[in-house]
Design a protein around this motif. Structure first.
Motif, mmCIF file in Angstrom:
data_model
loop_
_atom_site.group_PDB
_atom_site.id
_atom_site.type_symbol
_atom_site.label_atom_id
_atom_site.label_comp_id
_atom_site.label_asym_id
_atom_site.label_seq_id
_atom_site.Cartn_x
_atom_site.Cartn_y
_atom_site.Cartn_z
ATOM 1 N N SER A 396 -23.969 -3.752 42.551
ATOM 2 C CA SER A 396 -24.999 -4.701 42.117
ATOM 3 C C SER A 396 -26.035 -4.025 41.237
ATOM 4 N N CYS A 397 -26.449 -2.830 41.616
ATOM 5 C CA CYS A 397 -27.459 -2.125 40.835
ATOM 6 C C CYS A 397 -26.934 -1.796 39.442
ATOM 7 N N ILE A 398 -25.708 -1.300 39.356
ATOM 8 C CA ILE A 398 -25.159 -0.922 38.049
ATOM 9 C C ILE A 398 -24.954 -2.152 37.171
ATOM 10 N N ILE A 399 -24.266 -3.161 37.677
ATOM 11 C CA ILE A 399 -23.910 -4.293 36.812
ATOM 12 C C ILE A 399 -25.144 -5.112 36.429
ATOM 13 N N LEU A 400 -26.056 -5.342 37.371
ATOM 14 C CA LEU A 400 -27.234 -6.154 37.041
ATOM 15 C C LEU A 400 -28.214 -5.394 36.156
ATOM 16 N N SER A 401 -28.349 -4.084 36.369
ATOM 17 C CA SER A 401 -29.203 -3.288 35.481
ATOM 18 C C SER A 401 -28.667 -3.305 34.061
ATOM 19 N N GLU A 402 -27.362 -3.142 33.921
ATOM 20 C CA GLU A 402 -26.771 -3.107 32.587
ATOM 21 C C GLU A 402 -26.823 -4.469 31.912
ATOM 22 N N MET A 403 -26.579 -5.531 32.673
ATOM 23 C CA MET A 403 -26.663 -6.869 32.091
ATOM 24 C C MET A 403 -28.100 -7.200 31.695
ATOM 25 N N ALA A 404 -29.062 -6.810 32.539
ATOM 26 C CA ALA A 404 -30.462 -7.071 32.204
ATOM 27 C C ALA A 404 -30.852 -6.350 30.920
ATOM 28 N N GLU A 405 -30.393 -5.113 30.750
ATOM 29 C CA GLU A 405 -30.718 -4.365 29.533
ATOM 30 C C GLU A 405 -30.035 -4.970 28.314
ATOM 31 N N SER A 406 -28.772 -5.375 28.473
ATOM 32 C CA SER A 406 -28.046 -5.935 27.328
ATOM 33 C C SER A 406 -28.641 -7.254 26.865
ATOM 34 N N MET A 407 -29.245 -8.011 27.773
ATOM 35 C CA MET A 407 -29.853 -9.302 27.435
ATOM 36 C C MET A 407 -31.356 -9.220 27.188
ATOM 37 N N LEU A 408 -31.930 -8.025 27.315
ATOM 38 C CA LEU A 408 -33.381 -7.884 27.233
ATOM 39 C C LEU A 408 -33.984 -8.422 25.937
ATOM 40 N N PRO A 409 -33.386 -8.168 24.771
ATOM 41 C CA PRO A 409 -34.000 -8.691 23.542
ATOM 42 C C PRO A 409 -34.193 -10.200 23.552
ATOM 43 N N HIS A 410 -33.257 -10.920 24.172
ATOM 44 C CA HIS A 410 -33.394 -12.374 24.198
ATOM 45 C C HIS A 410 -34.259 -12.845 25.359
ATOM 46 N N SER A 411 -34.076 -12.244 26.524
ATOM 47 C CA SER A 411 -34.803 -12.737 27.703
ATOM 48 C C SER A 411 -36.301 -12.505 27.592
ATOM 49 N N ARG A 412 -36.727 -11.553 26.771
ATOM 50 C CA ARG A 412 -38.168 -11.342 26.577
ATOM 51 C C ARG A 412 -38.842 -12.560 25.965
ATOM 52 N N GLU A 413 -38.164 -13.190 25.031
ATOM 53 C CA GLU A 413 -38.772 -14.295 24.275
ATOM 54 C C GLU A 413 -38.285 -15.671 24.711
ATOM 55 N N HIS A 414 -37.058 -15.733 25.216
ATOM 56 C CA HIS A 414 -36.452 -17.048 25.464
ATOM 57 C C HIS A 414 -35.755 -17.085 26.825
ATOM 58 N N ALA A 415 -36.448 -16.637 27.861
ATOM 59 C CA ALA A 415 -35.831 -16.586 29.187
ATOM 60 C C ALA A 415 -35.302 -17.947 29.624
ATOM 61 N N SER A 416 -35.998 -19.026 29.224
ATOM 62 C CA SER A 416 -35.597 -20.361 29.681
ATOM 63 C C SER A 416 -34.300 -20.842 29.042
ATOM 64 N N ASP A 417 -33.793 -20.118 28.027
ATOM 65 C CA ASP A 417 -32.502 -20.486 27.439
ATOM 66 C C ASP A 417 -31.339 -20.202 28.381
ATOM 67 N N PHE A 418 -31.557 -19.304 29.342
ATOM 68 C CA PHE A 418 -30.511 -18.979 30.312
ATOM 69 C C PHE A 418 -30.485 -20.018 31.433
ATOM 70 N N GLY A 419 -29.327 -20.149 32.077
ATOM 71 C CA GLY A 419 -29.233 -20.971 33.263
ATOM 72 C C GLY A 419 -29.977 -20.331 34.426
ATOM 73 N N LEU A 420 -30.242 -21.122 35.460
ATOM 74 C CA LEU A 420 -31.060 -20.642 36.569
ATOM 75 C C LEU A 420 -30.399 -19.500 37.330
ATOM 76 N N ASP A 421 -29.070 -19.554 37.508
ATOM 77 C CA ASP A 421 -28.413 -18.463 38.231
ATOM 78 C C ASP A 421 -28.482 -17.168 37.433
ATOM 79 N N SER A 422 -28.332 -17.254 36.110
ATOM 80 C CA SER A 422 -28.437 -16.062 35.270
ATOM 81 C C SER A 422 -29.854 -15.497 35.319
ATOM 82 N N ARG A 423 -30.852 -16.365 35.257
ATOM 83 C CA ARG A 423 -32.249 -15.907 35.288
ATOM 84 C C ARG A 423 -32.562 -15.192 36.599
#
Length: 557
Positions: A396-423
């Motif tokens: 969980s730590c590896i996959i969620l850390s890596e996914m959070a980093e890979s999506m960071l450019p978008h989630s900083r500005e447009h977090a609400s574009d993701f579905g609730l489970d992804s957020r």
């Protein structure tokens, strides 16, 4: 170590309660809430667990046994298909090869029929939700080229003219790779290695399949592109994240598809949809052209109607491409001993308390599959229980850390574009500490080393693929879905270790439960020994009666 699994006690949350919870996680007061969430889930014991002398590097995977029968990828694929039963009614790759050779149909007729069928299945409120993008005219043009080659006797491979579908996590030139989101719409200008190799083999790529948003959940509910419905019962989930990729094969639209697996995302939907799914050794199939989501645990691979179909695809897709660093340095792939049904000398590693930690129907069907393997000559060796809490938090730590980093450019500005489970999951990924990630990488190294030691005494590890058959779709919570951690745990219980260590794993159908829903058996092997998993999978497959799902089409007649 005795077997222990901490029960998941989190409640199901949906609707306004889930939205409020997610908004809290993303707010200024979210950090203490997140810390309580992970503490209540058992992270403290993991944080205090020593990794010994393991460094934060992946343990070098041993090269495996050399090929006894070296063949080219095209020859290997042909060999796998030649092993298929001729009289089968199923529309396997072999059935396509025979139908084209004997003149019963041709790729153009198949393409026209499938284009019209998919239009019907994806229309309106009754849509099955299996596709994100298609270009029927491109499919028809590729079919015309294939038909011309077949008329000249110049087939590129056994896949020439055979329909295939790609998960929308894999670049296909001229198509956006959305990753199941509503915001990632860049059109790929170059094919991924997987797509390029399929095109070079003559396959007809029908389109891009629906998936769980950014592959972050194993359920298969997508709030942007619709729910992928299970062809066995459209009121049930397909599993994820390669949801559409599994469903289209089960429903008969194609004998092969491509999925991706960072935490069971090939094997879970394969099991729930009654098809075969291979997560090959880490790096065995190049990920060039697959946008990075989880570098250390991600795999791309084939899903198919039968083991022979998957073996043929594996033969054509595996091998380094010079661009994927992880894929370089691997030994040549092969299908040595593939057709041998005599399993004398093969040792099956089973921890029975772990194996039996599933629903009664799943356990019963999987035990029948084990009996088929032992009837063919294999022997059972009891192995130690895995430390599920360590495996859970390390993965969980590896996959969620890596996914959070890979999506960071978008989630900083447009977090609400993701579905609730992804957020929710991205918030947890952002909450992990740098020390947590280093700790997880050290445990990954340790767990890999320890698993290799266990497998010195066995050839494969055998478990169910999932602890349950396909759960019901929570219709009242759509399109946002729900947070249901007990279901997530039941789907992922047996699959995480394969992603953490990089060892190959195969899910193969093992029958059905009392409601007629498919059950999957998982076989996990040593690095680069996919040929042995496929060999054992054929034995299980031939001992298990095949059925046809409620939603099913034919392309060859």
């Amino acid at each position: 170590m005795s077997y222990l699994r901490n029960p998941v006690k989190a409640p199901r949350v949906s609707g306004l309660a889930l939205k409020a919870f997610v908004n809290t996680l993303e707010s200024a007061v979210g950090s203490p809430v997140l810390e309580k969430l992970v503490r209540d889930s058992g992270i403290d014991r993991w944080r205090e667990l020593s990794a010994g002398d393991a460094p934060p590097l992946q343990y070098p995977l041993p090269p495996g046994a050399p090929a006894a029968e070296p063949q080219s990828p095209t020859e290997q694929a042909a060999r796998a298909i030649a092993a298929q039963p001729v009289k089968s009614e199923r529309e396997t790759v072999g059935a396509y090869v025979r139908a084209y050779r004997e003149g019963d149909t041709n790729p153009v007729a198949v393409a026209c029929r499938l284009n019209a069928t998919i239009d019907h299945l994806e229309r309106g409120a009754a849509s099955m939700g299996w596709f994100i993008a298609r270009k029927p005219d491109d499919v028809l043009r590729a079919a015309e080229d294939s038909a011309a080659r077949l008329r000249r006797g110049r087939a590129l491979s056994v896949l020439d003219g055979v329909p295939v579908v790609l998960k929308d996590e894999v670049d296909l030139a001229g198509f956006p790779t959305t990753l199941g989101t509503r915001f990632r719409n860049q059109v790929a200008s170059v094919d991924s290695t997987v797509a390029a190799r399929l095109k070079a083999a003559g396959a007809l790529i029908l389109g891009k399949a629906n998936m769980n948003e950014i592959g972050i959940n194993p359920i298969g509910l997508n709030p942007h592109h619709g729910v992928a419905r299970n062809p066995w019962n459209r009121g049930h989930i397909t599993g994820g994240s390669s949801s559409g990729s599994a469903a289209v094969v089960a429903a008969g639209l194609c004998p092969l598809s491509i999925g991706a697996d960072g935490g069971g995302s090939i094997r879970i939907p394969a099991a729930l949809c009654g098809i075969v799914g291979l997560k090959a050794t880490w790096g065995r199939i190049p990920e060039t052209g697959v946008p990075p989501l989880c570098w250390n645990v991600g795999h791309v691979g084939p899903m198919g109607l039968t083991v022979d179909d998957v073996a043929a695809a594996y033969a054509l897709l595996a091998g380094p491409d010079g661009k994927d660093l992880v894929s370089q340095g691997q030994p040549p792939h092969h299908l040595s001993g593939y057709e041998r049904a005599d399993l004398t000398g093969v040792r099956l590693g089973i921890c029975w308390p772990y194996f039996e930690d599933a629903s009664p129907d799943v356990v019963a069907r999987c035990k029948e599959a084990v009996r088929a393997l032992t009837a063919a000559g294999a022997t059972v060796v009891e192995v130690p229980a895995p430390d599920l809490n360590t495996v859970l938090w390390t993965h969980s730590c590896i996959i969620l850390s890596e996914m959070a980093e890979s999506m960071l450019p978008h989630s900083r500005e447009h977090a609400s574009d993701f579905g609730l489970d992804s957020r929710t999951n991205l918030a947890i990924g952002r909450h992990f500490r740098a020390t947590d990630l280093v700790h997880a990488l050290r445990h990954r190294h340790r767990l890999t080393r320890e698993l290799l030691a266990v497998m010195a005494g066995v050839d494969v590890l055998v478990t169910p693929s999932t602890a349950t058959t396909a759960p019901l779709i929570p219709e009242g919570t759509l399109p946002d879905g729900e947070s249901n951690l007990p279901v997530v745990d039941a789907l992922m219980r047996f699959v995480r270790e394969g992603n953490l260590t990089g060892f190959p794993a195969l899910s193969v159908p093992a029958g059905h439960d009392s409601a007629g829903l498919p059950v999957g058996l998982q076989l996990m092997g040593r690095p680069y020994e996919e040929h042995l998993l496929l060999r054992l999978g054929r034995v299980v497959e031939r001992a298990t009666s095949a059925r046809t799902p409620a939603v099913h089409v034919t392309a060859l007649r």
